[in-house]
Write a protein that holds these residues in place. Structure first.
Motif, PDB file in Angstrom:
ATOM      1  N   MET A   1       1.143  19.888  28.840  1.00 36.41           N
ATOM      2  CA  MET A   1       1.199  20.215  27.438  1.00 36.41           C
ATOM      3  C   MET A   1       1.079  18.927  26.635  1.00 36.41           C
ATOM      4  N   PRO A   2       0.018  18.772  25.888  1.00 35.66           N
ATOM      5  CA  PRO A   2      -0.117  17.553  25.085  1.00 35.66           C
ATOM      6  C   PRO A   2       0.856  17.571  23.898  1.00 35.66           C
ATOM      7  N   TYR A   3       1.245  16.399  23.474  1.00 33.55           N
ATOM      8  CA  TYR A   3       2.074  16.254  22.278  1.00 33.55           C
ATOM      9  C   TYR A   3       1.158  15.886  21.119  1.00 33.55           C
ATOM     10  N   VAL A   4       1.468  16.383  19.938  1.00 29.50           N
ATOM     11  CA  VAL A   4       0.702  16.042  18.747  1.00 29.50           C
ATOM     12  C   VAL A   4       1.585  15.183  17.852  1.00 29.50           C
ATOM     13  N   VAL A   5       1.122  13.954  17.622  1.00 27.59           N
ATOM     14  CA  VAL A   5       1.866  12.996  16.813  1.00 27.59           C
ATOM     15  C   VAL A   5       0.951  12.500  15.700  1.00 27.59           C
ATOM     16  N   ASN A   6       1.343  12.759  14.469  1.00 32.73           N
ATOM     17  CA  ASN A   6       0.548  12.364  13.302  1.00 32.73           C
ATOM     18  C   ASN A   6      -0.896  12.858  13.413  1.00 32.73           C
ATOM     19  N   GLY A   7      -1.060  14.079  13.883  1.00 36.21           N
ATOM     20  CA  GLY A   7      -2.379  14.688  13.991  1.00 36.21           C
ATOM     21  C   GLY A   7      -3.167  14.271  15.215  1.00 36.21           C
ATOM     22  N   GLU A   8      -2.649  13.348  16.007  1.00 37.31           N
ATOM     23  CA  GLU A   8      -3.325  12.876  17.216  1.00 37.31           C
ATOM     24  C   GLU A   8      -2.719  13.552  18.438  1.00 37.31           C
ATOM     25  N   GLU A   9      -3.585  14.079  19.282  1.00 38.23           N
ATOM     26  CA  GLU A   9      -3.123  14.722  20.510  1.00 38.23           C
ATOM     27  C   GLU A   9      -2.994  13.670  21.610  1.00 38.23           C
ATOM     28  N   LEU A  10      -1.791  13.584  22.176  1.00 37.26           N
ATOM     29  CA  LEU A  10      -1.531  12.626  23.258  1.00 37.26           C
ATOM     30  C   LEU A  10      -1.562  13.379  24.579  1.00 37.26           C
ATOM     31  N   GLU A  11      -2.442  12.963  25.457  1.00 39.72           N
ATOM     32  CA  GLU A  11      -2.645  13.654  26.725  1.00 39.72           C
ATOM     33  C   GLU A  11      -1.479  13.424  27.682  1.00 39.72           C
ATOM     34  N   THR A  12      -1.068  14.495  28.314  1.00 35.21           N
ATOM     35  CA  THR A  12       0.021  14.415  29.282  1.00 35.21           C
ATOM     36  C   THR A  12      -0.462  14.855  30.650  1.00 35.21           C
ATOM     37  N   GLY A  13       0.305  14.448  31.648  1.00 31.83           N
ATOM     38  CA  GLY A  13       0.015  14.839  33.021  1.00 31.83           C
ATOM     39  C   GLY A  13       1.207  15.548  33.614  1.00 31.83           C
ATOM     40  N   GLU A  14       1.454  15.221  34.862  1.00 32.76           N
ATOM     41  CA  GLU A  14       2.532  15.832  35.619  1.00 32.76           C
ATOM     42  C   GLU A  14       3.880  15.659  34.913  1.00 32.76           C
ATOM     43  N   GLU A  15       4.629  16.742  34.826  1.00 32.37           N
ATOM     44  CA  GLU A  15       5.969  16.764  34.229  1.00 32.37           C
ATOM     45  C   GLU A  15       5.974  16.332  32.764  1.00 32.37           C
ATOM     46  N   ASP A  16       4.856  16.504  32.077  1.00 26.45           N
ATOM     47  CA  ASP A  16       4.725  16.191  30.651  1.00 26.45           C
ATOM     48  C   ASP A  16       4.920  14.723  30.298  1.00 26.45           C
ATOM     49  N   PHE A  17       4.680  13.828  31.243  1.00 28.15           N
ATOM     50  CA  PHE A  17       4.669  12.400  30.931  1.00 28.15           C
ATOM     51  C   PHE A  17       3.323  12.056  30.304  1.00 28.15           C
ATOM     52  N   LEU A  18       3.331  11.111  29.371  1.00 28.80           N
ATOM     53  CA  LEU A  18       2.073  10.653  28.796  1.00 28.80           C
ATOM     54  C   LEU A  18       1.234   9.983  29.879  1.00 28.80           C
ATOM     55  N   LEU A  19      -0.078  10.168  29.802  1.00 24.64           N
ATOM     56  CA  LEU A  19      -0.961   9.516  30.773  1.00 24.64           C
ATOM     57  C   LEU A  19      -1.147   8.041  30.431  1.00 24.64           C
ATOM     58  N   GLU A  20      -0.988   7.706  29.150  1.00 22.73           N
ATOM     59  CA  GLU A  20      -1.029   6.316  28.714  1.00 22.73           C
ATOM     60  C   GLU A  20       0.197   6.068  27.849  1.00 22.73           C
ATOM     61  N   ALA A  21       0.886   4.977  28.094  1.00 17.21           N
ATOM     62  CA  ALA A  21       2.081   4.650  27.311  1.00 17.21           C
ATOM     63  C   ALA A  21       1.712   4.508  25.839  1.00 17.21           C
ATOM     64  N   ASN A  22       2.619   4.975  24.981  1.00 16.04           N
ATOM     65  CA  ASN A  22       2.422   4.873  23.545  1.00 16.04           C
ATOM     66  C   ASN A  22       3.709   4.310  22.948  1.00 16.04           C
ATOM     67  N   PHE A  23       3.607   3.187  22.254  1.00 13.66           N
ATOM     68  CA  PHE A  23       4.784   2.487  21.758  1.00 13.66           C
ATOM     69  C   PHE A  23       5.075   2.758  20.287  1.00 13.66           C
ATOM     70  N   SER A  24       4.394   3.718  19.707  1.00 12.53           N
ATOM     71  CA  SER A  24       4.656   4.077  18.320  1.00 12.53           C
ATOM     72  C   SER A  24       6.040   4.710  18.206  1.00 12.53           C
ATOM     73  N   PRO A  29      10.533  10.911  18.652  1.00 10.15           N
ATOM     74  CA  PRO A  29      11.102  12.107  18.038  1.00 10.15           C
ATOM     75  C   PRO A  29      10.368  13.399  18.409  1.00 10.15           C
ATOM     76  N   VAL A  30       9.058  13.318  18.584  1.00 12.89           N
ATOM     77  CA  VAL A  30       8.276  14.500  18.952  1.00 12.89           C
ATOM     78  C   VAL A  30       8.617  14.940  20.371  1.00 12.89           C
ATOM     79  N   ILE A  31       8.638  13.993  21.293  1.00 15.84           N
ATOM     80  CA  ILE A  31       8.949  14.326  22.684  1.00 15.84           C
ATOM     81  C   ILE A  31      10.410  14.749  22.815  1.00 15.84           C
ATOM     82  N   ALA A  32      11.299  14.058  22.112  1.00 16.98           N
ATOM     83  CA  ALA A  32      12.724  14.411  22.165  1.00 16.98           C
ATOM     84  C   ALA A  32      12.950  15.834  21.674  1.00 16.98           C
ATOM     85  N   ALA A  33      12.272  16.229  20.622  1.00 17.49           N
ATOM     86  CA  ALA A  33      12.410  17.602  20.114  1.00 17.49           C
ATOM     87  C   ALA A  33      11.986  18.605  21.180  1.00 17.49           C
ATOM     88  N   ASN A  34      10.924  18.280  21.911  1.00 16.36           N
ATOM     89  CA  ASN A  34      10.467  19.146  23.005  1.00 16.36           C
ATOM     90  C   ASN A  34      11.523  19.228  24.114  1.00 16.36           C
TER      91      ASN A  34
END
Length: 110
Positions: A1-24, A29-34
């Motif tokens: 399930m990708p996360y949408v942050v500021n209109g940008e879709e962040l790709e996820t893989g296994e166990e909903d971890f981001l495929l590329e680290a994002n330091f924003s 807050p978006v992932i924590a809410a999930n």
């Protein structure tokens, strides 16, 4: 399930971890809410600490090392207990996910 942050879709893989680290700071807050976590100052201490470890080492420590290192850098807390209060679903893994990091190498335990 990708996360949408500021209109940008962040790709996820296994166990909903981001495929590329994002330091924003908009990502946790978006992932924590999930994860049904309301972020506090203590969460941000761990999030920023995990991000620094990731930047320096290219990975994050397992739970045992996490507790030991946090004890050294932030004395006065029972970090083993505190981490489970902050990230109840395997702190070394859930903390990394909420921090916007990639999936840790280890299993998150000892």
């Amino acid at each position: 399930m990708p996360y949408v942050v500021n209109g940008e879709e962040l790709e996820t893989g296994e166990e909903d971890f981001l495929l590329e680290a994002n330091f924003s700071d908009d990502v946790p807050p978006v992932i924590a809410a999930n994860e049904k976590i309301t972020l506090t100052d203590d969460h941000w201490i761990v999030i920023n600490w995990l991000r620094e470890r990731y930047k320096e080492d290219g990975s994050t420590p397992n739970f045992r090392n996490m507790v030991s290192m946090l004890d050294e850098e932030y004395p006065g807390n029972d970090w083993k207990k505190k981490l489970y209060e902050l990230f109840p679903n395997q702190p070394a893994r859930q903390g990394c996910r909420v921090a916007g990091l990639t999936k840790p190498y280890g299993k998150g335990g000892y």
